[in-house]
Design a protein around this motif. Sequence first.
Motif, short mmCIF file in Angstrom:
data_model
loop_
_atom_site.label_atom_id
_atom_site.label_comp_id
_atom_site.label_asym_id
_atom_site.label_seq_id
_atom_site.Cartn_x
_atom_site.Cartn_y
_atom_site.Cartn_z
N LYS A 95 0.83 -1.20 0.00
CA LYS A 95 0.00 0.00 0.00
C LYS A 95 0.87 1.25 0.00
O LYS A 95 0.60 2.21 -0.75
CB LYS A 95 -0.92 -0.01 1.23
CG LYS A 95 -1.84 1.19 1.32
CD LYS A 95 -2.72 1.11 2.56
CE LYS A 95 -3.63 2.33 2.67
NZ LYS A 95 -4.49 2.25 3.91
N ALA A 96 1.92 1.25 0.83
CA ALA A 96 2.82 2.42 0.90
C ALA A 96 3.59 2.60 -0.40
O ALA A 96 3.79 3.73 -0.87
CB ALA A 96 3.77 2.27 2.08
N LYS A 98 2.60 1.62 -3.40
CA LYS A 98 1.64 2.11 -4.39
C LYS A 98 1.54 3.63 -4.33
O LYS A 98 1.54 4.31 -5.36
CB LYS A 98 0.26 1.50 -4.15
CG LYS A 98 0.11 0.07 -4.61
CD LYS A 98 -1.31 -0.42 -4.34
CE LYS A 98 -1.49 -1.86 -4.79
NZ LYS A 98 -2.87 -2.36 -4.49
N GLN A 99 1.47 4.15 -3.11
CA GLN A 99 1.34 5.60 -2.96
C GLN A 99 2.60 6.32 -3.42
O GLN A 99 2.51 7.31 -4.16
CB GLN A 99 1.05 5.94 -1.50
CG GLN A 99 0.78 7.43 -1.25
CD GLN A 99 -0.41 7.93 -2.02
OE1 GLN A 99 -1.52 7.43 -1.88
NE2 GLN A 99 -0.21 8.94 -2.89
N SER A 100 3.76 5.83 -3.01
CA SER A 100 5.01 6.52 -3.36
C SER A 100 5.27 6.47 -4.86
O SER A 100 5.73 7.45 -5.46
CB SER A 100 6.19 5.94 -2.59
OG SER A 100 6.43 4.59 -2.95
N SER A 102 2.90 6.04 -7.18
CA SER A 102 1.86 6.85 -7.81
C SER A 102 2.25 8.32 -7.79
O SER A 102 2.04 9.05 -8.77
CB SER A 102 0.53 6.65 -7.11
OG SER A 102 -0.47 7.49 -7.65
N ASP A 103 2.83 8.76 -6.67
CA ASP A 103 3.29 10.14 -6.57
C ASP A 103 4.36 10.44 -7.63
O ASP A 103 4.43 11.55 -8.16
CB ASP A 103 3.86 10.42 -5.18
CG ASP A 103 2.79 10.40 -4.09
OD1 ASP A 103 1.59 10.49 -4.43
OD2 ASP A 103 3.15 10.28 -2.90
N ASP A 107 -0.56 6.93 -12.84
CA ASP A 107 -1.21 5.63 -12.97
C ASP A 107 -0.57 4.73 -14.02
O ASP A 107 -1.15 3.73 -14.44
CB ASP A 107 -2.70 5.81 -13.28
CG ASP A 107 -2.95 6.56 -14.58
OD1 ASP A 107 -1.96 6.93 -15.26
OD2 ASP A 107 -4.12 6.77 -14.93
#
Length: 342
Positions: A95-96, A98-100, A102-103, A107
């Motif tokens: 999850k972490a 994915k966020q980093s 994505s930033d 996508d």
Amino acid sequence: MKPANHPSLPSRKIGVLVANLGTPDNYDYWSMRRYLSEFLSDKRVIDYPAWKWQPLLQTIILTKRPFSSGAAYKSIWNHEANESPLLTITKNQTKALKQSLSDAFGDTVMVDFCMRYGNPSTQSKVDEMVAAGCDKILFFPLYPQYAGATSATANDAFFAALAKQVWQPAARTVPAYFDHPEYIEALAGSIRQAYDIMDRKPDILLASYHGMPERYLTQGDPYHCQCQKTTRLLREALGWDESQIMTTFQSKFGPEEWLKPATVEEVARQAQSGNKSIAVIAPAFSADCIETLEEINEEIKEAFVHAGGEGFTYIPCLNDDASHIAALTTIIQENLAGWVTK
């Protein structure tokens, strides 16, 4: 222009698939037996001839071991989520990440995780990524040090999954990252943080790595050397001398000679020699699991106390700590070079 009857295709993406060792679905006898059978049947893990090993495994070892292993898993199980701590932590890491990512890339990058043994399987996640439109996949075994029984077998499963694809994506694998500066600094930071809140500083820190038969070293596996270098780099990052940290190995299985010194024996020796307060860290594991939460923090701790030790501190794995996620993100970005741009 595509003809009217052309099958629809998803937009193209790049997959990042992180992999860990694995987990049983539960700690009951049959769940443990399925998991242990898959794990212990891997020729990278136990390389004895099948005709010799499988009868012993299926008729003797897997009759008894699921009970003891199941009890060990039950003692550390995440009962609220009904899953092993390794699965919970790997989900949080993913999850972490994915966020980093994505930033960094929006996508265009799809991030997921798999397990070498148990679920979710490598095959299922490669299938999902291909179906989602990933025409490139970066496969990242979360083992800082390379070993045939960890990194190589994870890659084997990845390549086997690719072999079943009609439209096979381009692929890369992330190499061992034990000497990456951000990984070493994250480890050092976790030790500093643990020591800062202690009233009594440990007399010595043991860097305990998962063991392997000594024979593997002579056959060319670099794991032992990479473990030793990890400890040296960690010591240098902390500014310590050689008396403050040492390398040990845990989790011996079977009758062969394994890498030494054995952690369970070394903690007793330290207590008997006057080092009554010790700390243990496990730099070969990216997430806490049965080998850390139960073996180190229960069995090995008990051996230390039984030998006269007084203060035992287990320093957790980096798990989903922000410094760890930042290090993994950097490593992923470096290995995506040429595939994506910020």
